[in-house]
Scaffold this motif. Structure first.
Motif, PDB file in Angstrom:
ATOM      1  N   GLY A 199       0.824  -1.249   0.002  1.00 33.37           N
ATOM      2  CA  GLY A 199      -0.163   0.106   0.059  1.00 33.37           C
ATOM      3  C   GLY A 199       0.786   1.242  -0.070  1.00 33.37           C
ATOM      4  O   GLY A 199       2.113   1.219  -0.070  1.00 33.37           O
ATOM      5  N   GLU A 200       0.055   2.291   0.140  1.00 35.80           N
ATOM      6  CA  GLU A 200       0.954   3.627   0.102  1.00 35.80           C
ATOM      7  C   GLU A 200       1.705   3.635   1.315  1.00 35.80           C
ATOM      8  O   GLU A 200       2.937   4.394   1.184  1.00 35.80           O
ATOM      9  CB  GLU A 200      -0.148   4.887   0.073  1.00 35.80           C
ATOM     10  N   ALA A 201       1.369   3.581   2.509  1.00 38.17           N
ATOM     11  CA  ALA A 201       2.105   3.743   3.805  1.00 38.17           C
ATOM     12  C   ALA A 201       2.927   2.373   4.081  1.00 38.17           C
ATOM     13  O   ALA A 201       3.937   2.735   4.858  1.00 38.17           O
ATOM     14  CB  ALA A 201       1.167   3.975   4.871  1.00 38.17           C
ATOM     15  N   GLY A 202       2.814   1.428   3.330  1.00 40.34           N
ATOM     16  CA  GLY A 202       3.804   0.314   3.700  1.00 40.34           C
ATOM     17  C   GLY A 202       3.075  -1.049   3.132  1.00 40.34           C
ATOM     18  O   GLY A 202       2.231  -0.954   2.364  1.00 40.34           O
ATOM     19  N   ALA A 203       3.829  -2.131   3.582  1.00 37.44           N
ATOM     20  CA  ALA A 203       3.377  -3.450   3.067  1.00 37.44           C
ATOM     21  C   ALA A 203       2.870  -4.387   4.118  1.00 37.44           C
ATOM     22  O   ALA A 203       3.227  -4.117   5.114  1.00 37.44           O
ATOM     23  CB  ALA A 203       4.429  -4.147   2.290  1.00 37.44           C
ATOM     24  N   MET A 204       1.855  -5.169   3.796  1.00 40.94           N
ATOM     25  CA  MET A 204       1.274  -6.075   4.785  1.00 40.94           C
ATOM     26  C   MET A 204       1.343  -7.373   4.094  1.00 40.94           C
ATOM     27  O   MET A 204       1.098  -7.789   3.171  1.00 40.94           O
ATOM     28  CB  MET A 204      -0.285  -5.761   5.277  1.00 40.94           C
ATOM     29  N   LEU A 205       2.104  -8.246   4.924  1.00 39.70           N
ATOM     30  CA  LEU A 205       2.250  -9.660   4.710  1.00 39.70           C
ATOM     31  C   LEU A 205       1.379 -10.465   5.565  1.00 39.70           C
ATOM     32  O   LEU A 205       1.399 -10.495   6.777  1.00 39.70           O
ATOM     33  CB  LEU A 205       3.678 -10.165   4.884  1.00 39.70           C
ATOM     34  N   THR A 206       0.338 -11.494   5.121  1.00 38.57           N
ATOM     35  CA  THR A 206      -0.147 -12.300   5.791  1.00 38.57           C
ATOM     36  C   THR A 206       0.184 -13.712   5.203  1.00 38.57           C
ATOM     37  O   THR A 206       0.325 -14.073   4.317  1.00 38.57           O
ATOM     38  CB  THR A 206      -1.968 -12.029   5.648  1.00 38.57           C
ATOM     39  N   VAL A 207      -0.219 -14.823   6.283  1.00 38.74           N
ATOM     40  CA  VAL A 207       0.043 -16.314   5.738  1.00 38.74           C
ATOM     41  C   VAL A 207      -1.271 -16.982   6.423  1.00 38.74           C
ATOM     42  O   VAL A 207      -1.451 -16.855   7.642  1.00 38.74           O
ATOM     43  CB  VAL A 207       1.373 -16.813   6.522  1.00 38.74           C
ATOM     44  N   ASN A 208      -2.054 -17.327   5.503  1.00 42.45           N
ATOM     45  CA  ASN A 208      -3.220 -18.373   5.696  1.00 42.45           C
ATOM     46  C   ASN A 208      -2.749 -19.604   5.769  1.00 42.45           C
ATOM     47  O   ASN A 208      -1.893 -20.406   5.019  1.00 42.45           O
ATOM     48  CB  ASN A 208      -4.156 -18.145   4.733  1.00 42.45           C
ATOM     49  N   PHE A 209      -3.522 -20.503   6.700  1.00 44.58           N
ATOM     50  CA  PHE A 209      -3.494 -22.050   6.578  1.00 44.58           C
ATOM     51  C   PHE A 209      -5.095 -22.535   6.945  1.00 44.58           C
ATOM     52  O   PHE A 209      -5.776 -22.122   8.027  1.00 44.58           O
ATOM     53  CB  PHE A 209      -2.578 -22.615   7.547  1.00 44.58           C
ATOM     54  N   ARG A 210      -5.528 -23.181   5.878  1.00 42.85           N
ATOM     55  CA  ARG A 210      -6.979 -23.518   6.329  1.00 42.85           C
ATOM     56  C   ARG A 210      -7.883 -22.238   6.649  1.00 42.85           C
ATOM     57  O   ARG A 210      -8.754 -22.451   7.343  1.00 42.85           O
ATOM     58  CB  ARG A 210      -6.945 -24.885   7.137  1.00 42.85           C
ATOM     59  N   THR A 211      -7.559 -21.375   5.869  1.00 44.63           N
ATOM     60  CA  THR A 211      -8.664 -20.267   6.056  1.00 44.63           C
ATOM     61  C   THR A 211      -8.303 -19.484   7.219  1.00 44.63           C
ATOM     62  O   THR A 211      -8.851 -18.238   7.517  1.00 44.63           O
ATOM     63  CB  THR A 211      -9.898 -20.431   5.766  1.00 44.63           C
TER      64      THR A 211
END
Length: 293
Positions: free
Chosen positions: A166-178
């Motif tokens: 995004g404009e202000a920074g990045a976001m990383l997420t990790v899903n497992f089985r939703t």
């Protein structure tokens, strides 16, 4: 609801649980009181509405899940947070987000997320919506909104990483089985990875790559049963070249996520930037729970 605009999305699910964004967009605000006009135009009193806190309005903290009965969970987590907040815990609104352990883990300790926001922040948020006559049911956060979108792209019993810049920074997420197993904010934004100055651009991309590698190494150690299969990239305002860069250097498959396909929308329905501006609002509208923060 921003000072200058209202961003909105309404998602519906069909009988086969396929998601479609029925309407979405942005309405400009000439002044804060103009929100009431927008609410009337969009007929928001017909809906149960939710909103997202800004990143600076809450903390997402990793804690060890207390071994207590479910009705006592929030109280136990509140006690654990008392030394982790820079304000008195009695002034905090708290909710919890479990990270399911491996089935073989049994009853052993496992981590979970706690969300904490100041009571006056929550009150001000509610007041903004009440003054605009918008029926607010849920206050959510960007991490779970991104989880909702990432869940649409899960195809196997392995972890799925999702990166939004995004404009202000990045976001990383990790899903497992939703479920949301990891969420990290990285201080590298869209303007930096697409900078015209080559040296600045490469430095930003290198920092982003390093943070991703560190995050995945940590994830593999903490959750070996949920190995990450690939990294999906969210929409961009314009092609920055980051997809090709990460594909060449990250050491795992990197794919662009087509929101229009996943959300069964018509071409162009998400705007000229393919949903970049509305990304977390779109994800929040996919929420199927009714429990508020």
């Amino acid at each position: 609801m921003r000072p200058d605009a209202v961003l909105f999305s309404h998602a519906v699910r069909d009988a086969n649980d396929r998601v479609k964004v029925a309407r979405c967009g942005t309405r400009a605000l000439r002044d804060p009181k103009d929100a009431e006009r927008v609410a009337r135009e969009l007929e928001l009193d017909r809906y149960q509405c939710l909103t997202l806190l800004s990143p600076d309005e809450y903390q997402l903290l990793l804690v060890e899940a207390p071994n207590v009965p479910a009705p006592e969970l929030k109280a136990a987590v509140r006690w654990r947070l008392k030394d982790m907040l820079d304000y008195h815990v009695d002034d905090a609104t708290i909710d919890v987000l479990d990270i399911p352990p491996a089935e073989a883990n049994g009853a052993r300790a496992h981590p979970m997320y706690a969300v904490a926001a100041r009571n006056d922040t929550i009150r001000k948020c509610i007041d903004r919506f009440e003054s605009a006559h918008i029926p607010l049911t849920v206050i959510d956060i960007a991490e779970t909104a991104q989880r909702n979108i990432a869940a649409l792209f899960e195809t196997s019993g392995r972890g799925l990483a999702f990166l939004y810049v995004g404009e202000a920074g990045a976001m990383l997420t990790v899903n497992f089985r939703t479920e949301l197993y990891m969420a990290r904010r990285i201080e590298v934004g869209a303007a930096q990875v697409a900078a015209e100055d080559e040296e600045a651009r490469e430095e930003a991309r290198g920092r982003l790559l390093l943070e991703l590698q560190r995050s995945f190494d940590h994830f593999e150690r903490q959750f070996p049963f949920a190995g990450v299969e690939k990294l999906m990239l969210g929409p961009e305002r314009q092609d920055s070249g980051i997809a090709a860069y990460l594909g060449e250097n990250l050491g795992m498959p990197v794919e662009r996520a087509s929101l229009e396909s996943a959300l069964a929308t018509e071409p162009g329905a998400l705007g000229e930037d393919g949903g970049w501006t509305l990304f977390h609002v779109l994800g929040a509208s996919l929420r199927s729970e009714s429990k508020a923060l």
